[in-house]
Scaffold this motif. Structure first.
Motif, PDB file in Angstrom:
ATOM      1  N   GLN A 262      -2.908   0.732   0.119  1.00  0.00           N
ATOM      2  CA  GLN A 262      -3.216   2.029   0.718  1.00  0.00           C
ATOM      3  C   GLN A 262      -3.987   2.932  -0.233  1.00  0.00           C
ATOM      4  O   GLN A 262      -4.943   3.602   0.171  1.00  0.00           O
ATOM      5  N   ASN A 294      -4.862  11.259   5.022  1.00  0.00           N
ATOM      6  CA  ASN A 294      -3.885  10.803   6.012  1.00  0.00           C
ATOM      7  C   ASN A 294      -3.242   9.479   5.592  1.00  0.00           C
ATOM      8  O   ASN A 294      -2.050   9.262   5.821  1.00  0.00           O
ATOM      9  N   GLN A 297      -0.753  10.258   2.665  1.00  0.00           N
ATOM     10  CA  GLN A 297       0.442  10.990   3.067  1.00  0.00           C
ATOM     11  C   GLN A 297       1.543  10.080   3.595  1.00  0.00           C
ATOM     12  O   GLN A 297       2.713  10.483   3.641  1.00  0.00           O
ATOM     13  N   LYS A 298       1.202   8.852   3.937  1.00  0.00           N
ATOM     14  CA  LYS A 298       2.192   7.905   4.458  1.00  0.00           C
ATOM     15  C   LYS A 298       2.735   6.986   3.369  1.00  0.00           C
ATOM     16  O   LYS A 298       3.529   6.093   3.659  1.00  0.00           O
ATOM     17  N   THR A 299       2.327   7.195   2.127  1.00  0.00           N
ATOM     18  CA  THR A 299       2.782   6.338   1.033  1.00  0.00           C
ATOM     19  C   THR A 299       3.978   6.958   0.331  1.00  0.00           C
ATOM     20  O   THR A 299       4.276   8.142   0.474  1.00  0.00           O
ATOM     21  N   ALA A 302       3.075   9.852  -2.289  1.00  0.00           N
ATOM     22  CA  ALA A 302       1.981  10.590  -1.662  1.00  0.00           C
ATOM     23  C   ALA A 302       1.498  11.744  -2.533  1.00  0.00           C
ATOM     24  O   ALA A 302       0.295  11.925  -2.743  1.00  0.00           O
TER      25      ALA A 302
END
Length: 408
Positions: A262, A294, A297-299, A302
């Motif tokens: 990611q 985006n 932010q999902k890691t 983040a």
């Protein structure tokens, strides 16, 4: 805020000073060199000056002289080893490759760009002749010659700098295509070669006057000959914006196919956003930055990842490590003298558009560095930086400190 190191011009290192105090192995190598000298003398007595058994001894002796910083002596050894190899195995023998590569290292250390250029092309010639255009063993050969042409461009060597960029782009495209054909799109070299293509495209786009000069018939013939050798039938004309965009999109697609990549994917999207920003396509750039945000932010980490990519201004393009050539005199010395270098501290604001404002030189100016400082200020004024992103919007950031190295 701590000073940030700026990207240096890639200049081959000059020959190190012969100082035994700085090298604990210096004395030991002198003794070994003496032993090899005796071995060479004995081999010459037994088999003559061109005895094939001398090759190994001469190459080892050249390596030791190179480690001592005695590049002129090293060149003599490698040159003789190459000559003996050619006498016994033919003019285009592959056995000479190692010695030729070492020879290039010493010429670079001495700043003898002309001889380095000659032997880089010679390496390509003998291996292209031996392997042909489609053999995967040519991949590192193409990459090495392309890197040298980029390096030669950055140090300003050659009558036509535009042909340097054109040649580099042709070689890099051929190497990248060959990696895909032989090893697939998931090969680890896929990304590095496409970054190099993007770098060459960036240099092409920033030097339109140099590229226009390659329209001369004799330079077009050089391009066409190289394309024929590589069995490439695409256009001979190097491309700027389009070539860079394509290469960077391919890197994005590469990481999109990987699992648990990611951050790498977000970084690739940011690089593509930087590309659009430099060409004043700001809406497309912002959309790519937001897409990268985006993903981050999902890691799990983040906050740290977002801070790394968008929490501070970043010199762009990030894939280039030799964008500006801040040299003030021709690099044509072949006597082993090294260039001097120094640093200058600069502070400036970065606008949401990536441009700079309010540039101030912090280092003390004098009559000797004033011209260089003025030149550096112009470089900073024309540079782009990835702006800080706050709440999905690029913002102005003030008082950004950078330290630049310059050569003279």
């Amino acid at each position: 805020m701590a000073f940030e190191p700026e990207l240096d011009v890639v200049v081959p290192e000059a020959a190190p000073a012969l100082n035994p105090e700085d090298d604990p192995d210096y004395i030991a190598r002198l003794e070994i060199i003496g032993n090899y000298d005796k071995a060479v003398e004995q081999a010459e007595l037994d088999g003559g000056a061109w005895d094939q058994h001398l090759v190994e001894e001469l190459a080892a002796l050249g390596n030791l002289q190179q480690q001592q910083g005695n590049h002129l002596a090293a060149i003599d050894m490698f040159d003789r080893a190459i000559h003996i190899n050619r006498i016994h195995s033919g003019l285009h023998t592959l056995e000479q490759i190692s010695s030729v590569e070492k020879l290039i290292d010493s010429y670079l250390a001495l700043g003898n760009w002309e001889r380095a250029d000659l032997y880089y092309n010679y390496l390509y010639y003998i291996q292209q002749k031996a392997y042909g255009p489609h053999d995967p063993r040519m991949i590192p050969v193409l990459s090495s010659l392309a890197s040298w042409n980029i390096q030669a461009f950055n140090i300003g060597y050659g009558e036509s700098l535009g042909i340097r960029l054109s040649t580099a782009q042709i070689l890099l495209n051929a190497a990248a295509s060959m990696v895909t054909v032989h090893f697939g799109d998931d090969d680890a070299r896929f990304v590095s070669y496409r970054r190099n293509i993007a770098n060459s495209a960036f240099l092409v786009s920033r030097n339109p006057e140099l590229m226009a000069a390659t329209d001369r018939l004799e330079l077009r013939t050089i391009e066409e000959t190289l394309l024929d050798q590589l069995d490439e039938r695409n256009s001979t004309r190097p491309r700027g914006f389009g070539a860079g965009e394509m290469a960077l999109r391919e890197i994005v697609n590469f990481y999109a196919r990987q699992e648990n990549a990611q951050y790498e994917l977000a970084s690739a999207l940011a690089d593509l956003g930087d590309w659009f920003l430099m060409f004043e396509r700001r809406r497309a750039s912002q959309d790519l930055y937001i897409e990268a945000l985006n993903i981050l932010q999902k890691t799990d980490d983040a906050e740290a990842s977002i801070e790394k990519l968008f929490g501070q201004v970043v010199p762009i393009p990030t894939f280039s490590n030799s964008v500006e050539n801040l040299l003030t005199k021709p690099l044509t010395t072949a006597d082993g003298k090294s260039l001097n270098s120094d640093f200058v501290d600069v502070v400036f604001d970065v606008m949401p558009t990536g441009t700079t404002r309010n540039i101030q030189i912090l280092s003390e100016q004098n009559e000797f560095n004033q011209a260089m400082f003025s030149r550096l200020e112009r470089v900073v004024r024309d540079s782009y930086f990835r702006p800080k992103i706050v709440n999905g919007e690029p913002v102005r950031s003030e008082q950004n400190y950078f330290r630049y190295r310059y050569w003279y």
